[in-house]
Write a protein that holds these residues in place. Structure first.
Motif, PDB file in Angstrom:
ATOM      1  N   GLU A   7      38.472 -48.814  -3.920  1.00 48.34           N
ATOM      2  CA  GLU A   7      39.259 -48.857  -5.023  1.00 48.34           C
ATOM      3  C   GLU A   7      39.902 -49.619  -6.217  1.00 48.34           C
ATOM      4  OE1 GLU A   7      43.518 -46.626  -4.827  1.00 48.34           O
ATOM      5  OE2 GLU A   7      42.183 -46.208  -3.323  1.00 48.34           O
ATOM      6  N   LYS A   8      39.045 -51.133  -5.583  1.00 47.43           N
ATOM      7  CA  LYS A   8      39.701 -52.156  -6.300  1.00 47.43           C
ATOM      8  C   LYS A   8      38.742 -51.725  -7.534  1.00 47.43           C
ATOM      9  CE  LYS A   8      36.936 -55.080  -3.707  1.00 47.43           C
ATOM     10  NZ  LYS A   8      37.270 -56.776  -3.330  1.00 47.43           N
ATOM     11  N   ASP A   9      37.638 -52.009  -6.842  1.00 44.53           N
ATOM     12  CA  ASP A   9      36.608 -52.246  -8.407  1.00 44.53           C
ATOM     13  C   ASP A   9      36.584 -50.787  -9.416  1.00 44.53           C
ATOM     14  OD1 ASP A   9      35.931 -53.208  -6.689  1.00 44.53           O
ATOM     15  OD2 ASP A   9      34.522 -52.083  -5.371  1.00 44.53           O
ATOM     16  N   LEU A  10      37.779 -49.678  -9.820  1.00 42.06           N
ATOM     17  CA  LEU A  10      38.021 -48.862  -9.859  1.00 42.06           C
ATOM     18  C   LEU A  10      38.277 -48.832 -11.858  1.00 42.06           C
ATOM     19  CD1 LEU A  10      39.734 -45.721  -8.069  1.00 42.06           C
ATOM     20  CD2 LEU A  10      37.469 -46.423  -8.562  1.00 42.06           C
ATOM     21  N   GLY A  11      39.161 -49.562 -11.673  1.00 40.92           N
ATOM     22  CA  GLY A  11      39.286 -50.447 -12.808  1.00 40.92           C
ATOM     23  C   GLY A  11      38.168 -50.978 -13.699  1.00 40.92           C
ATOM     24  N   VAL A  12      37.466 -52.227 -12.713  1.00 39.03           N
ATOM     25  CA  VAL A  12      36.716 -53.118 -13.811  1.00 39.03           C
ATOM     26  C   VAL A  12      34.843 -51.490 -13.892  1.00 39.03           C
ATOM     27  CG1 VAL A  12      34.116 -54.235 -12.749  1.00 39.03           C
ATOM     28  CG2 VAL A  12      36.184 -55.115 -12.505  1.00 39.03           C
ATOM     29  N   THR A  13      34.484 -50.950 -12.823  1.00 40.88           N
ATOM     30  CA  THR A  13      33.037 -49.614 -13.157  1.00 40.88           C
ATOM     31  C   THR A  13      33.976 -48.545 -14.435  1.00 40.88           C
ATOM     32  OG1 THR A  13      34.891 -48.179 -11.793  1.00 40.88           O
ATOM     33  CG2 THR A  13      33.558 -50.011 -11.020  1.00 40.88           C
ATOM     34  N   ALA A  14      35.382 -49.054 -14.434  1.00 40.37           N
ATOM     35  CA  ALA A  14      35.783 -47.923 -16.234  1.00 40.37           C
ATOM     36  C   ALA A  14      35.179 -48.884 -17.693  1.00 40.37           C
ATOM     37  CB  ALA A  14      37.025 -47.297 -15.901  1.00 40.37           C
ATOM     38  N   GLN A  15      35.503 -49.769 -17.598  1.00 38.85           N
ATOM     39  CA  GLN A  15      35.072 -50.621 -18.494  1.00 38.85           C
ATOM     40  C   GLN A  15      33.292 -51.031 -18.599  1.00 38.85           C
ATOM     41  OE1 GLN A  15      37.479 -52.160 -20.522  1.00 38.85           O
ATOM     42  NE2 GLN A  15      36.535 -52.042 -21.602  1.00 38.85           N
ATOM     43  N   ILE A  16      32.841 -51.079 -17.620  1.00 35.76           N
ATOM     44  CA  ILE A  16      31.721 -50.938 -17.283  1.00 35.76           C
ATOM     45  C   ILE A  16      30.884 -49.901 -17.891  1.00 35.76           C
ATOM     46  CG2 ILE A  16      29.481 -51.097 -16.577  1.00 35.76           C
ATOM     47  CD1 ILE A  16      30.763 -52.965 -14.057  1.00 35.76           C
ATOM     48  N   PHE A  17      31.197 -48.593 -17.567  1.00 38.91           N
ATOM     49  CA  PHE A  17      31.492 -47.485 -18.342  1.00 38.91           C
ATOM     50  C   PHE A  17      31.018 -47.762 -19.421  1.00 38.91           C
ATOM     51  CE2 PHE A  17      32.726 -43.430 -20.271  1.00 38.91           C
ATOM     52  CZ  PHE A  17      31.732 -42.341 -19.747  1.00 38.91           C
ATOM     53  N   ALA A  38      32.504 -41.288 -25.418  1.00 37.37           N
ATOM     54  CA  ALA A  38      33.818 -42.539 -24.418  1.00 37.37           C
ATOM     55  C   ALA A  38      34.659 -43.120 -25.555  1.00 37.37           C
ATOM     56  CB  ALA A  38      33.060 -43.153 -23.937  1.00 37.37           C
ATOM     57  N   PRO A  39      35.749 -42.012 -25.794  1.00 37.12           N
ATOM     58  CA  PRO A  39      36.045 -42.326 -26.810  1.00 37.12           C
ATOM     59  C   PRO A  39      37.160 -43.433 -26.059  1.00 37.12           C
ATOM     60  CG  PRO A  39      37.239 -39.876 -26.118  1.00 37.12           C
ATOM     61  CD  PRO A  39      35.930 -40.634 -25.428  1.00 37.12           C
ATOM     62  N   THR A  40      37.965 -44.030 -24.940  1.00 37.15           N
ATOM     63  CA  THR A  40      38.327 -44.862 -24.588  1.00 37.15           C
ATOM     64  C   THR A  40      38.141 -45.133 -23.062  1.00 37.15           C
ATOM     65  OG1 THR A  40      39.808 -42.871 -23.494  1.00 37.15           O
ATOM     66  CG2 THR A  40      40.773 -43.813 -25.569  1.00 37.15           C
ATOM     67  N   VAL A  41      38.449 -46.530 -22.264  1.00 35.23           N
ATOM     68  CA  VAL A  41      38.093 -46.486 -21.038  1.00 35.23           C
ATOM     69  C   VAL A  41      38.542 -45.424 -20.507  1.00 35.23           C
ATOM     70  CG1 VAL A  41      38.670 -48.340 -19.191  1.00 35.23           C
ATOM     71  CG2 VAL A  41      38.195 -48.779 -21.342  1.00 35.23           C
ATOM     72  N   PRO A  42      37.880 -44.931 -18.813  1.00 38.44           N
ATOM     73  CA  PRO A  42      38.381 -43.540 -18.647  1.00 38.44           C
ATOM     74  C   PRO A  42      39.834 -43.577 -18.187  1.00 38.44           C
ATOM     75  CG  PRO A  42      36.327 -43.908 -18.126  1.00 38.44           C
ATOM     76  CD  PRO A  42      36.704 -45.068 -19.051  1.00 38.44           C
ATOM     77  N   GLU A  43      40.576 -42.732 -17.929  1.00 38.60           N
ATOM     78  CA  GLU A  43      42.462 -43.336 -17.388  1.00 38.60           C
ATOM     79  C   GLU A  43      41.964 -43.279 -15.754  1.00 38.60           C
ATOM     80  OE1 GLU A  43      43.769 -40.659 -15.627  1.00 38.60           O
ATOM     81  OE2 GLU A  43      42.547 -39.118 -15.380  1.00 38.60           O
ATOM     82  N   VAL A  82      25.233 -50.124 -16.583  1.00 38.38           N
ATOM     83  CA  VAL A  82      25.445 -51.477 -16.177  1.00 38.38           C
ATOM     84  C   VAL A  82      26.110 -52.491 -17.228  1.00 38.38           C
ATOM     85  CG1 VAL A  82      23.755 -53.957 -16.230  1.00 38.38           C
ATOM     86  CG2 VAL A  82      23.125 -51.418 -14.939  1.00 38.38           C
ATOM     87  N   THR A  83      26.648 -53.593 -16.679  1.00 39.82           N
ATOM     88  CA  THR A  83      26.958 -54.497 -18.163  1.00 39.82           C
ATOM     89  C   THR A  83      26.073 -54.227 -19.158  1.00 39.82           C
ATOM     90  OG1 THR A  83      26.759 -56.666 -17.213  1.00 39.82           O
ATOM     91  CG2 THR A  83      29.375 -54.911 -16.994  1.00 39.82           C
ATOM     92  N   PRO A  84      26.405 -54.311 -20.176  1.00 38.02           N
ATOM     93  CA  PRO A  84      24.975 -54.770 -21.469  1.00 38.02           C
ATOM     94  C   PRO A  84      24.233 -56.200 -21.228  1.00 38.02           C
ATOM     95  CG  PRO A  84      27.221 -53.777 -22.221  1.00 38.02           C
ATOM     96  CD  PRO A  84      27.277 -53.744 -20.844  1.00 38.02           C
ATOM     97  N   ASP A  85      25.097 -57.291 -20.762  1.00 35.47           N
ATOM     98  CA  ASP A  85      25.008 -58.410 -20.955  1.00 35.47           C
ATOM     99  C   ASP A  85      23.429 -58.845 -20.025  1.00 35.47           C
ATOM    100  OD1 ASP A  85      26.924 -58.564 -19.645  1.00 35.47           O
ATOM    101  OD2 ASP A  85      26.763 -60.511 -19.536  1.00 35.47           O
ATOM    102  N   ARG A  86      23.780 -57.165 -18.460  1.00 34.73           N
ATOM    103  CA  ARG A  86      22.562 -57.444 -17.824  1.00 34.73           C
ATOM    104  C   ARG A  86      21.952 -56.337 -17.687  1.00 34.73           C
ATOM    105  NH1 ARG A  86      25.098 -60.930 -13.835  1.00 34.73           N
ATOM    106  NH2 ARG A  86      27.128 -62.049 -14.832  1.00 34.73           N
ATOM    107  N   MET A  87      21.382 -55.846 -19.004  1.00 33.52           N
ATOM    108  CA  MET A  87      20.821 -54.715 -18.758  1.00 33.52           C
ATOM    109  C   MET A  87      19.404 -55.109 -19.059  1.00 33.52           C
ATOM    110  SD  MET A  87      22.950 -52.099 -21.645  1.00 33.52           S
ATOM    111  CE  MET A  87      24.062 -50.512 -21.334  1.00 33.52           C
TER     112      MET A  87
END
Length: 153
Positions: A7-17, A38-43, A82-87
Motif C-alpha cells: 500500500e505504501k507504494d501506490l503513490g510512487v507507482t502512480a507517479q511512475i505511470f 494520462a491527464p493527471t497522476v491517477p487518484e 518503468v521510470t523514464p530514466d531507467r528505460m
C-alpha cells in the motif's frame, strides 16, 4: 530487487505511470495523445483498486521503486511501466521474469496484453504475437495499441 507491491507504494507507482506516459512514450505518441492517456497522476482510490485487484510487482534499486508490472487473474499484463530514466536498463525484463513465475504459480497457460508502441517492442522480443492493432479512445483522442498474446505451454 523485485517484490510485491504494498500500500505504501501506490503513490510512487502512480507517479511512475504518469511520468512514463508523458516522458517515456514521446517518440510514439504526440502531446494530445499522452495527455488523453494520462491527464493527471491517477487518484489514490481508483489506483489502489486497480493495483490490489491484480498481482502487482515492483522493482527497487537503491531503495527506490523504479518500475512495476501487474498481472490479472485472467492472465492480462495490465500495467508495465518503468521510470523514464531507467528505460532500457533491464528492469522491465526482471519484472517480466517474475510475472512469468506468478503466471506459472497460478496455472496460467496464456498471457495477453494491450501494448503501447513502446511495450509492443519489448513483448515481441519475449516471443509474443501481435493479434491485432486497435484504436482506443481516451478523453476524445484516438490512441493505437496492440492486442498481443503469449502461449506459455
Amino acid at each position: 530487487m523485485i517484490r510485491r507491491c504494498q500500500e505504501k507504494d501506490l503513490g510512487v507507482t502512480a507517479q511512475i505511470f504518469f511520468d512514463a506516459v508523458h516522458f517515456g512514450t514521446r517518440d510514439h505518441y504526440n502531446d494530445a495523445q499522452r495527455q488523453a492517456w494520462a491527464p493527471t497522476v491517477p487518484e489514490p482510490s481508483g489506483w489502489h483498486q486497480r493495483l490490489t485487484s491484480q498481482t502487482t510487482l515492483v522493482a527497487e534499486q537503491e531503495d527506490q521503486i523504479v518500475g512495476f508490472m501487474s498481472l490479472s487473474r485472467e492472465g492480462c499484463i495490465d500495467l508495465a511501466f518503468v521510470t523514464p530514466d531507467r528505460m532500457g536498463s533491464g528492469i522491465t525484463s526482471k519484472l517480466y521474469e517474475a510475472i512469468l513465475i506468478e503466471a506459472a504459480d497460478h496455472g496460467l497457460t496464456k498471457l495477453w496484453t494491450e501494448a503501447s508502441y513502446l511495450a509492443r517492442s519489448f513483448f515481441l522480443r519475449q516471443g509474443w504475437q501481435v493479434i491485432e492493432p486497435q484504436t482506443v479512445t481516451r478523453n476524445g483522442i484516438a490512441l493505437t495499441n496492440f492486442v498481443m498474446e503469449k502461449d506459455l505451454r
